[in-house]
Write an enzyme that holds these catalytic residues in place. Structure first.
Site, PDB file in Angstrom:
ATOM      1  CG  ASP A   1      -5.528   0.642   8.254  1.00 22.18           C
ATOM      2  OD1 ASP A   1      -6.067   1.201   7.226  1.00 22.18           O
ATOM      3  OD2 ASP A   1      -6.108   0.679   9.415  1.00 22.18           O
TER       4      ASP A   1
ATOM      5  CG  ASP B   1       9.581  -3.121  -1.053  1.00 20.45           C
ATOM      6  OD1 ASP B   1       9.403  -2.328  -2.046  1.00 20.45           O
ATOM      7  OD2 ASP B   1      10.329  -3.162  -0.001  1.00 20.45           O
TER       8      ASP B   1
ATOM      9  CE  LYS C   1      -4.836   4.937   9.583  1.00 21.90           C
ATOM     10  NZ  LYS C   1      -5.772   3.746   9.758  1.00 21.90           N
TER      11      LYS C   1
ATOM     12  CG  ASP D   1       9.425   2.705   0.699  1.00 21.87           C
ATOM     13  OD1 ASP D   1       9.891   2.082   0.135  1.00 21.87           O
ATOM     14  OD2 ASP D   1      10.245   3.289   1.654  1.00 21.87           O
TER      15      ASP D   1
ATOM     16  CE1 TYR E   1       9.376   7.338   4.291  1.00 24.98           C
ATOM     17  CE2 TYR E   1      10.059   6.756   2.270  1.00 24.98           C
ATOM     18  CZ  TYR E   1       9.420   6.386   3.126  1.00 24.98           C
ATOM     19  OH  TYR E   1       9.018   5.174   3.547  1.00 24.98           O
TER      20      TYR E   1
END
Ligand code: NAD
Length: 368
Positions: free
Chosen positions: A224, A252, A192, A248, A143
């Protein structure tokens, strides 16, 4: 009598309503436990644009820097949606995060037993309970990395870059280990590392730091797989530490499995000694603003996080959380957490103000 200076940003929409509720609850805590909470109300967001012409006046940031903690409602609304990017109310949030150096976002995801029917997972999974905290890196990664458009070998293309320094990984990892140490002593690091070099560095640093926290059980999940395990076995997670983008998305997912957005608090933290920002994860909910319909519990629970993390008052924080549980167990609900299945027997619909009155009363009555 201990004295704490709280910078308060009510903001827009339901912000002022949920902040008033939280102040009411904090006042009950102050009275019960003999603390003096001194509030300074500040402008930020849409109301600041209307009043001063900018989303985050310099005086607001300055006062926040000189306080013990910052409590924020929410900013934004449709009337400011057409303003240019740098003048949008949400710019205030980014200004506060960077101005206060808030690099870690803590998001607890707790399924309160009386709200088990609000959990979209299988009842057998929900019945095992959910109580985890996400520690998301907030000021690095993709980001904030280099980005742009360019001419590639297949024509025009766009790129974003994930970059993490050792320093950035170490400080967020320490936050995760310390938090795990204060809870059930289990840390899950999500990356990852089978694909990304930045994730391989992430994992290396986490493993290295683990030597300093031998009492904390550490495991690693690829992102994942983590998204699947959160659905399969949410009860097995304690503290999860991860990068900006993975945090992020996964936080959620974790939030949704605990029911309503009106229940979820958060804390954004920086270096020890710097004031943190405590706020609900929801926005300004313009559709219900000014109607006494907003659920104030996310902000009240953010206040509990502030008591525990900013002021070192765990007993007082527990008292707030227990009072919330007690009020929910007694069947009181704001409209967002009414039983959607239609089996609303025994539930009592209340507004924003009454919900906070009930929580404050439960604190006043509770054992000290
Ligand atoms: P939102 O979270 O404000 O609302 C989404 C839905 O959830 C709405 O139906 C709303 O009524 C409901 N809701 C939210 N909080 C609730 C509560 N406490 N009790 C009951 N119901 C609640 O998200 P949105 O509609 O996408 O955004 C509205 C505005 O808020 C936008 O301007 C957005 O940019 C801003 N926003 C601000 C923040 C922040 O200040 N941290 C965060 C997200 C969105």
């Amino acid at each position: 009598m201990a004295r704490f200076r709280i910078a308060v940003i009510p903001g827009d929409g339901i912000g002022p309503e949920v902040i008033n509720s939280t102040r009411h609850v904090l006042d009950a805590v102050g009275q019960k436990f003999n603390h003096d909470f001194k509030y300074e109300e500040l402008l930020a967001g849409g109301i600041a644009i209307d009043t001063t012409g900018e989303p985050l006046p310099a005086s607001t940031l300055e006062t926040c820097k000189n306080s013990d903690a910052l409590l924020l409602g929410a900013v934004g609304g449709p009337q400011w949606d057409t303003l240019p990017g740098h003048m949008r109310p949400e710019k205030a949030l980014l200004g506060l995060r960077s101005g206060l150096g808030l690099y870690a976002n803590l998001r607890p995801a707790i399924l309160y037993p009386p709200l088990a029917s609000a959990c979209p997972l299988h009842p057998a999974t929900a019945s095992r309970g959910i109580d985890m905290v996400f520690v998301r890196e907030l000021t690095g990664g993709i980001y904030f990395g280099d980005r742009g458009r360019r001419e590639g070998k297949n024509g025009p293309e766009a790129y974003d870059t994930e970059t993490y320094s050792v320093m950035e990984i170490e400080r967020i990892a320490r936050m995760g280990f310390e938090l795990a140490r204060s809870r059930r002593k289990k840390l899950t690091s999500v990356d990852k590392a089978n694909i990304l070099e930045s994730s391989r560095l992430w994992r290396e640093i986490i493993i290295k730091l683990h030597a300093e926290y031998p009492d904390v059980a550490l495991d690693h999940l690829y992102v994942d797989n983590a998204s699947m395990q959160l659905i399969l076995r949410p009860d097995s997670f304690d503290v999860v530490v991860t990068s900006n983008m993975f945090g992020d998305i996964l936080s959620d997912e974790a939030a949704m499995i605990t029911g309503s957005i009106g229940m979820l608090p958060s804390a954004s933290l920086g270096q020890p000694g710097c004031p943190g920002m405590y706020e609900p994860i929801h926005g300004s909910a313009p559709d219900i603003a000014g109607q006494d319909k907003a659920n104030p519990l996310a902000t009240i629970l953010s206040g509990a996080m502030m008591l525990r993390l900013a002021f070192g008052l765990p007993t007082e924080a527990d008292a707030v959380e227990q009072a919330v549980n007690q009020v929910l167990s007694a069947g009181y609900r704001t409209v967002d957490i009414m039983d959607k299945s239609g089996s609303a027997d025994g539930l009592k619909l209340v507004g924003t103000r009454e919900m906070s009155n009930l929580v404050a009363a439960a604190i006043s009555k509770g054992a000290q």
